[in-house]
Design an enzyme around this catalytic site. Structure first.
Site, mmCIF file in Angstrom:
data_model
loop_
_atom_site.group_PDB
_atom_site.id
_atom_site.type_symbol
_atom_site.label_atom_id
_atom_site.label_comp_id
_atom_site.label_asym_id
_atom_site.label_seq_id
_atom_site.Cartn_x
_atom_site.Cartn_y
_atom_site.Cartn_z
ATOM 1 N N SER A 238 0.842 -1.197 0.000
ATOM 2 C CA SER A 238 0.000 0.000 0.000
ATOM 3 C C SER A 238 0.875 1.244 0.000
ATOM 4 C CB SER A 238 -0.874 0.005 1.254
ATOM 5 O OG SER A 238 -0.057 0.288 2.371
ATOM 6 N N LYS A 239 0.239 2.380 -0.132
ATOM 7 C CA LYS A 239 0.944 3.668 -0.103
ATOM 8 C C LYS A 239 1.753 3.793 1.181
ATOM 9 C CE LYS A 239 -0.320 6.455 -3.575
ATOM 10 N NZ LYS A 239 -1.697 6.186 -4.022
ATOM 11 N N ARG A 240 1.160 3.323 2.268
ATOM 12 C CA ARG A 240 1.829 3.444 3.543
ATOM 13 C C ARG A 240 3.123 2.628 3.588
ATOM 14 N NH1 ARG A 240 -1.245 1.110 7.879
ATOM 15 N NH2 ARG A 240 0.339 -0.431 7.500
#
Ligand code: GLU
Length: 465
Positions: A238-240
């Site tokens: 994910s982006k995180r």
């Protein structure tokens, strides 16, 4: 000769999965003295942006991956694609299909009701009648009706797809624009690709592309479909976790060689070696050794690698890089000692910049918790007395000079080191932790050290009042 490419669709930033694919292609071409090309897959004008292309080129520039020739833009090649579509039509290997969307939907529903896989039924494949009025046809390619499509994937082994799983798919839409699988196959063939290394989300595009290669009489490249990178807990990255823009890593203070080293190890290994210089990657990388199972993104490993590369960078280079983080040391008289200290302690350039600023700048405020902890009991008194000792002392230059002074003070006052160490830290850098006190005082010098101590004493007076 090995020819590879990276073929991003410029719909957003370059993320690290993309950069890893690019790196694998780059390494394989360069290792073999071949060519590495960049192709911007920008046929879908509604989803592409010039900024995204710029961001991709910028990321390439940052990591220092050079490609051969100019980038190829698919949007410049519509005429070329058109000519190959016409060729297939002329040769009877493709045909116009006049089926309307409603008919196609109805067919799909019938097939699903019969629990069949929805697929085009080939009704215009051998059509010779009069085309229906007012329908702009699509162009479909003639896929094999029987047998299997088989190819050898360099990572996944033999991939076999039954012919009835691939229908006569569309190669040109009714507005004449070519479709994805068609242009990729045409470009890879015309650009002379020998090896196509890409994400395994494309694995099931490959049989379709093979149909295009065969219809046009092109030679097939070797295919390598790379398993994806998983994020925390085995979920999709994910982006995180770091699916974000490659340039975010630059902004966060990573060195490009650390990021490349990190990426090459995501899915590829050589024994238990973790650190790979570019030369070593170029010497050993082989896509055939890419792991067939997914790899896991590990942010701690990236930090660890970055710390390694920072530690091994020249001070000159670090000083230049730190300017982007607001620290200007190139002609600073304490440059060497500062960088020698902080390159050993910091995992990112950003952290390094912050810690150097803490030392070079008089604290503007004090960490609340640190104050509470450090300024207990007779701390003010001790700090005051240390300040006087400092004022009287002479010949202070090296960190060891300051150490000796603090040690003597501790001994003479019959106190534990922390009693003066903690208040002194808060006075000098505004918080607990941080680098060695002797180092700090030697860098900022006696006058500034006194100034900072007096500032804290003043602050204590004011807040007590
Ligand atoms: N343009 C495709 C993508 O960005 C890659 C196509 C390919 O590598 O064949 O996913």
């Amino acid at each position: 000769m090995v020819v590879t490419r990276f073929a991003p669709s410029p719909t957003g930033f370059l993320h690290i999965g993309g950069l890893r694919t690019a790196l694998f292609n780059y390494l394989w071409a360069r290792r073999n003295g071949g060519e590495f090309k960049l192709r911007i897959e920008d046929t879908d004008q509604s989803r592409n942006s010039a900024e995204a292309t710029k961001a991709i080129l910028e990321a390439f520039d940052w990591v220092g991956m050079d490609y051969d020739g100019d980038p190829v833009y698919q949007s410049d090649r519509f005429d070329l694609y058109r000519s190959y579509i016409m060729k297939l039509l002329d040769e009877g290997k493709a045909y116009y299909c006049y089926m309307s969307k409603e008919e196609l939907d109805a067919l799909r529903e019938e097939q699903m009701a019969r629990k069949e896989r929805p697929r085009y039924d080939g009704r215009y494949r051998d059509f010779t009648g009069k085309p229906p009025e007012g329908v702009e046809p699509v162009v479909r390619i003639k896929a094999p009706l029987e047998g299997e499509i088989v190819f050898e994937d360099g990572i996944k082994g033999t991939i076999t797809i039954r012919a009835d799983e691939v229908d006569d798919f569309i190669i040109a839409r009714s507005d004449g624009t070519p479709t994805y699988n068609f242009v990729v196959a045409v470009d890879d063939a015309l650009m002379g690709m020998t090896d196509v290394i890409r994400g395994d989300d494309h694995l099931y595009n490959t049989p379709k592309q093979i149909i295009v290669y065969e219809a046009l009489g092109f030679k097939l490249p070797r295919f390598y479909h790379v398993p994806m990178i998983l994020g925390e807990g085995g979920k999709k990255l994910s982006k995180r976790d770091g699916a974000a823009d490659v340039m975010d890593y630059k902004r966060a203070g990573f060195l490009p060689e650390a990021l490349l080293n990190f990426l090459v190890r995501l899915g590829w290994s050589r024994g238990d070696q973790e650190i790979f210089t570019m030369e070593e990657m170029l010497e050993h990388f082989d896509p055939a050794d890419i792991n067939a199972s997914a790899s896991q993104y590990n942010p701690d490993k990236l930090l660890w690698l970055n710390a390694h590369y920072i530690k091994n960078s020249s001070n000159e280079r670090l000083a230049k890089l730190l300017e982007e983080f607001g620290v200007y040391l190139l002609s600073h008289d304490k440059r060497e000692i500062l960088l020698d200290i902080f390159k050993e302690r910091c995992k990112t350039l950003k952290e390094m910049a912050n810690q150097i600023k803490e030392v070079l700048e008089t604290p503007k405020e004090y960490d609340k918790k640190a104050l509470k902890k450090a300024m207990k009991g007779n701390a003010v008194e001790l700090l005051n007395s240390f300040c006087n000792t400092l004022k009287e002392a002479e010949g202070l230059h090296l960190p060891t000079d300051y150490h000796a002074l603090v040690e003597r003070f501790v001994k003479d006052s019959e106190i534990g080191f922390g009693k003066i160490g903690m208040p002194l830290r808060v006075a000098l850098i505004g918080r607990l932790g941080g680098p060695d006190l002797g180092d700090v005082m030697s860098i900022i010098g006696k006058e500034e050290s006194i100034g900072r101590i007096e500032k804290l004493l003043q602050y204590m007076k004011e807040t007590d009042a």
